[in-house]
Write a protein that holds these residues in place. Structure first.
Motif, PDB file in Angstrom:
ATOM      1  N   ILE A 174       0.989  -1.265  -0.095  1.00 49.52           N
ATOM      2  CA  ILE A 174       0.508   0.042   0.192  1.00 49.52           C
ATOM      3  C   ILE A 174       0.816   1.646  -0.171  1.00 49.52           C
ATOM      4  O   ILE A 174       0.687   1.502  -0.394  1.00 49.52           O
ATOM      5  CB  ILE A 174      -0.992  -0.066   1.378  1.00 49.52           C
ATOM      6  CG1 ILE A 174      -1.904  -1.275   0.879  1.00 49.52           C
ATOM      7  CG2 ILE A 174      -1.898   0.596   0.973  1.00 49.52           C
ATOM      8  CD1 ILE A 174      -2.491  -1.758   2.878  1.00 49.52           C
ATOM      9  N   ALA A 175       1.781   1.602   1.015  1.00 48.92           N
ATOM     10  CA  ALA A 175       2.709   2.633   0.613  1.00 48.92           C
ATOM     11  C   ALA A 175       3.132   2.862  -0.131  1.00 48.92           C
ATOM     12  O   ALA A 175       3.575   3.555  -0.995  1.00 48.92           O
ATOM     13  CB  ALA A 175       3.346   2.307   2.585  1.00 48.92           C
ATOM     14  N   ILE A 200      -6.309  17.363   5.684  1.00 56.28           N
ATOM     15  CA  ILE A 200      -6.797  16.649   4.795  1.00 56.28           C
ATOM     16  C   ILE A 200      -7.082  15.024   5.161  1.00 56.28           C
ATOM     17  O   ILE A 200      -7.959  14.356   4.617  1.00 56.28           O
ATOM     18  CB  ILE A 200      -5.933  16.757   3.268  1.00 56.28           C
ATOM     19  CG1 ILE A 200      -4.542  15.861   2.970  1.00 56.28           C
ATOM     20  CG2 ILE A 200      -5.485  17.838   2.820  1.00 56.28           C
ATOM     21  CD1 ILE A 200      -4.439  15.708   1.814  1.00 56.28           C
ATOM     22  N   SER A 201      -6.508  14.412   5.949  1.00 50.36           N
ATOM     23  CA  SER A 201      -6.330  13.046   6.986  1.00 50.36           C
ATOM     24  C   SER A 201      -7.175  12.953   7.942  1.00 50.36           C
ATOM     25  O   SER A 201      -8.041  14.072   8.425  1.00 50.36           O
ATOM     26  CB  SER A 201      -5.368  12.510   6.714  1.00 50.36           C
ATOM     27  OG  SER A 201      -5.194  13.262   7.625  1.00 50.36           O
ATOM     28  N   TRP A 202      -7.994  12.296   8.105  1.00 50.83           N
ATOM     29  CA  TRP A 202      -8.843  11.755   9.230  1.00 50.83           C
ATOM     30  C   TRP A 202      -7.897  12.439  10.523  1.00 50.83           C
ATOM     31  O   TRP A 202      -7.428  11.849  11.244  1.00 50.83           O
ATOM     32  CB  TRP A 202      -9.203  10.492   9.571  1.00 50.83           C
ATOM     33  CG  TRP A 202     -10.550   9.903   8.530  1.00 50.83           C
ATOM     34  CD1 TRP A 202     -10.655  10.323   7.614  1.00 50.83           C
ATOM     35  CD2 TRP A 202     -11.571   9.224   8.504  1.00 50.83           C
ATOM     36  NE1 TRP A 202     -11.535   9.844   6.946  1.00 50.83           N
ATOM     37  CE2 TRP A 202     -11.818   8.978   7.132  1.00 50.83           C
ATOM     38  CE3 TRP A 202     -11.774   8.602  10.168  1.00 50.83           C
ATOM     39  CZ2 TRP A 202     -12.975   8.208   7.051  1.00 50.83           C
ATOM     40  CZ3 TRP A 202     -12.957   6.841   9.174  1.00 50.83           C
ATOM     41  CH2 TRP A 202     -13.877   7.450   8.348  1.00 50.83           C
ATOM     42  N   LYS A 203      -8.556  13.389  11.511  1.00 47.31           N
ATOM     43  CA  LYS A 203      -7.935  13.219  12.850  1.00 47.31           C
ATOM     44  C   LYS A 203      -7.728  12.177  14.283  1.00 47.31           C
ATOM     45  O   LYS A 203      -6.102  12.156  14.270  1.00 47.31           O
ATOM     46  CB  LYS A 203      -8.455  14.172  13.285  1.00 47.31           C
ATOM     47  CG  LYS A 203      -7.838  14.848  14.696  1.00 47.31           C
ATOM     48  CD  LYS A 203      -8.499  16.029  16.008  1.00 47.31           C
ATOM     49  CE  LYS A 203      -8.148  16.003  16.877  1.00 47.31           C
ATOM     50  NZ  LYS A 203      -8.607  16.663  17.859  1.00 47.31           N
ATOM     51  N   LEU A 242       0.512   9.914   2.784  1.00 51.72           N
ATOM     52  CA  LEU A 242       0.475   9.248   2.656  1.00 51.72           C
ATOM     53  C   LEU A 242      -0.571   8.362   3.382  1.00 51.72           C
ATOM     54  O   LEU A 242      -0.629   7.099   3.679  1.00 51.72           O
ATOM     55  CB  LEU A 242       2.005   8.834   3.820  1.00 51.72           C
ATOM     56  CG  LEU A 242       1.860   6.821   3.940  1.00 51.72           C
ATOM     57  CD1 LEU A 242       2.122   6.157   3.202  1.00 51.72           C
ATOM     58  CD2 LEU A 242       3.150   7.403   5.186  1.00 51.72           C
ATOM     59  N   ILE A 243      -1.098   9.246   4.697  1.00 53.85           N
ATOM     60  CA  ILE A 243      -2.062   8.467   5.899  1.00 53.85           C
ATOM     61  C   ILE A 243      -3.442   8.522   4.467  1.00 53.85           C
ATOM     62  O   ILE A 243      -4.164   8.013   5.193  1.00 53.85           O
ATOM     63  CB  ILE A 243      -2.496   9.855   6.795  1.00 53.85           C
ATOM     64  CG1 ILE A 243      -1.470  10.177   7.187  1.00 53.85           C
ATOM     65  CG2 ILE A 243      -3.816   9.522   7.191  1.00 53.85           C
ATOM     66  CD1 ILE A 243      -1.094  10.594   8.374  1.00 53.85           C
ATOM     67  N   VAL A 244      -3.992   9.716   3.815  1.00 53.13           N
ATOM     68  CA  VAL A 244      -5.068   8.962   2.852  1.00 53.13           C
ATOM     69  C   VAL A 244      -4.548   8.027   1.691  1.00 53.13           C
ATOM     70  O   VAL A 244      -6.381   7.502   2.392  1.00 53.13           O
ATOM     71  CB  VAL A 244      -5.260  10.986   2.182  1.00 53.13           C
ATOM     72  CG1 VAL A 244      -6.238  10.355   0.716  1.00 53.13           C
ATOM     73  CG2 VAL A 244      -5.478  11.756   3.245  1.00 53.13           C
ATOM     74  N   TRP A 245      -3.842   7.803   1.714  1.00 51.43           N
ATOM     75  CA  TRP A 245      -3.767   7.071   0.691  1.00 51.43           C
ATOM     76  C   TRP A 245      -4.084   5.410   0.967  1.00 51.43           C
ATOM     77  O   TRP A 245      -4.312   4.526   0.941  1.00 51.43           O
ATOM     78  CB  TRP A 245      -2.050   6.864   0.102  1.00 51.43           C
ATOM     79  CG  TRP A 245      -1.679   5.788  -1.178  1.00 51.43           C
ATOM     80  CD1 TRP A 245      -1.009   4.934  -0.312  1.00 51.43           C
ATOM     81  CD2 TRP A 245      -2.912   5.239  -2.245  1.00 51.43           C
ATOM     82  NE1 TRP A 245      -1.207   3.744  -1.724  1.00 51.43           N
ATOM     83  CE2 TRP A 245      -2.200   4.038  -3.081  1.00 51.43           C
ATOM     84  CE3 TRP A 245      -3.266   6.394  -3.462  1.00 51.43           C
ATOM     85  CZ2 TRP A 245      -2.462   4.554  -4.030  1.00 51.43           C
ATOM     86  CZ3 TRP A 245      -3.939   5.693  -4.191  1.00 51.43           C
ATOM     87  CH2 TRP A 245      -3.116   4.798  -4.675  1.00 51.43           C
ATOM     88  N   ARG A 247      -5.771   4.506   3.507  1.00 46.35           N
ATOM     89  CA  ARG A 247      -6.662   4.446   4.600  1.00 46.35           C
ATOM     90  C   ARG A 247      -7.641   3.613   2.532  1.00 46.35           C
ATOM     91  O   ARG A 247      -8.758   4.536   2.161  1.00 46.35           O
ATOM     92  CB  ARG A 247      -7.398   5.397   4.507  1.00 46.35           C
ATOM     93  CG  ARG A 247      -9.675   5.170   4.843  1.00 46.35           C
ATOM     94  CD  ARG A 247      -9.690   6.692   5.879  1.00 46.35           C
ATOM     95  NE  ARG A 247      -9.733   6.212   7.064  1.00 46.35           N
ATOM     96  CZ  ARG A 247     -10.388   5.445   7.726  1.00 46.35           C
ATOM     97  NH1 ARG A 247     -10.813   4.462   7.960  1.00 46.35           N
ATOM     98  NH2 ARG A 247      -9.604   5.015   9.315  1.00 46.35           N
ATOM     99  N   THR A 248      -7.550   2.612   2.566  1.00 42.94           N
ATOM    100  CA  THR A 248      -7.729   1.922   1.377  1.00 42.94           C
ATOM    101  C   THR A 248      -9.468   1.974   1.417  1.00 42.94           C
ATOM    102  O   THR A 248     -10.170   1.748   1.941  1.00 42.94           O
ATOM    103  CB  THR A 248      -7.590   0.580   1.421  1.00 42.94           C
ATOM    104  OG1 THR A 248      -7.959  -0.389   2.134  1.00 42.94           O
ATOM    105  CG2 THR A 248      -5.712   0.567   1.829  1.00 42.94           C
TER     106      THR A 248
END
Length: 349
Positions: A174-175, A200-203, A242-245, A247-248
């Protein structure tokens, strides 16, 4: 003789009855096991059925109309670019072009059809990319992402677990396949439009799934690079792309947030996009789209919810009218409810 035979025969009969009683699987009677407890048992008369369908229609149709209008108020600009950003001479072998090192800058022009209020969300959309594949989803180490002392926890990350015997942080497919197309925006060829990539990512992901003391190590150092590189001086908790990506997505067509434009865009504004077409979707016939979108109280644009409410409400209204006509044209006399079993014999005995 007869006096001795009679008691033995009666004793045998008694033992047979007791054995039969022990073998019986019939449950002991109770109102609970026989489902005879007091209960609401409504009789669905035509008036009740028609009223129920009409109530659903009255509630669902206005909700559907409001939801559909909210969705239609969202302004979206969608630009598919994976083919247009390849030179004509290279379109016969797109995979070779994208895998060949070199400058892959591409310019796109977008026209704003309707006023767009800030914040304007910038997404990238991928089609035919199965992030939900079992092997792909499992190829990560959540413990490594969070704990700086768990860099060697790479058991589930194969084949992207180590390079030259050194663990990869973050490891896994994934990464490794992190999206690496980039976008720059300007308005009317003069005013630059900065993109805010903070928040832009989940807290919850930033605070609980990605460590503040975990830094990228040995990432994308193999001969075959799958996507973007990471700054080794910035902790994973601040690497929001990376954090957004990570979360599949559940479906093969998905959008992920790239950033936010925090100025209004006026109608007929011309937006110039300079993008780097780096990400390889050509090997699996994937599509790439750039999306600019506003939001409403309902979120992004999604007509399905409103259409679903209108469909159910309309169907219930049609059934209510049909049953009303049948009831008026050919009425049917109802039976006496006092003859129902639970009214005649509520105790069961």
């Amino acid at each position: 003789m007869s006096s001795n035979t009679a008691p033995s025969s009666s004793a045998g009969a008694g033992s047979a009855d007791s054995a039969a009683t022990r073998r019986s699987k019939r449950p002991k009677y109770s109102r609970f096991t026989q489902q005879e407890l007091p209960a609401c048992k409504p009789i669905l008369t035509p008036k009740w059925v028609i009223s129920a369908f009409m109530l659903v229609a009255i509630v669902f149709i206005p909700i559907g109309v409001a939801t559909l209008f909210a969705s239609r108020d969202v302004v979206e600009i969608v630009d598919r670019y994976e083919t247009e950003c390849i030179p004509l001479s290279s379109r016969n072998d797109k995979v070779k072009y994208i895998q060949t090192p070199g400058n892959k800058t591409c310019s796109r022009t977008l026209t704003v059809k309707k006023h767009m209020k800030q914040p304007i969300y910038v997404y990238y959309q991928l089609d035919n990319f199965y992030q939900n594949h079992r092997r792909y989803v499992k190829s990560r180490s959540d413990k490594q992402l969070k704990d700086p002392n768990s860099a060697n926890t790479v058991t589930d990350c194969k084949p992207e677990d180590k390079t030259n015997g050194v663990p990869i942080v973050p490891c896994g497919l994934i990464a490794w396949s992190l999206f690496n197309d980039t976008y720059k925006f300007s308005r009317n060829q003069s005013e630059s439009l900065p993109v805010n990539k903070k928040g832009i990512s989940w807290k919850s992901d930033r605070e609980h799934k990605f460590g503040k003391k975990v830094f990228p190590t040995n990432f994308q150092n193999s001969t075959l690079k799958g996507g973007a590189t990471l700054n080794p001086l910035i902790p994973l908790s601040e690497q929001e792309d990376l954090i957004v990506w990570m979360r599949t997505a559940a479906l093969p067509t998905f959008r992920k947030l790239y950033g936010k434009i925090e100025v209004d865009l006026q109608q007929n504004d011309v937006i110039h996009v300079t993008l780097d077409n780096n990400y390889n979707t050509y090997s699996f016939s994937g599509k790439k789209k750039l999306v600019l979108s506003t939001t409403s109280w309902l979120g992004g644009r999604n007509d399905f919810l409103g259409i679903a409410y209108l469909t159910v409400g309309g169907l219930c209204f049609f059934l209510a009218m049909a049953f009303t006509i049948v009831y008026l044209v050919k009425p049917r006399q109802l039976g006496d409810p006092s003859y129902l079993s639970w009214n005649r014999n509520p105790g069961g005995h």
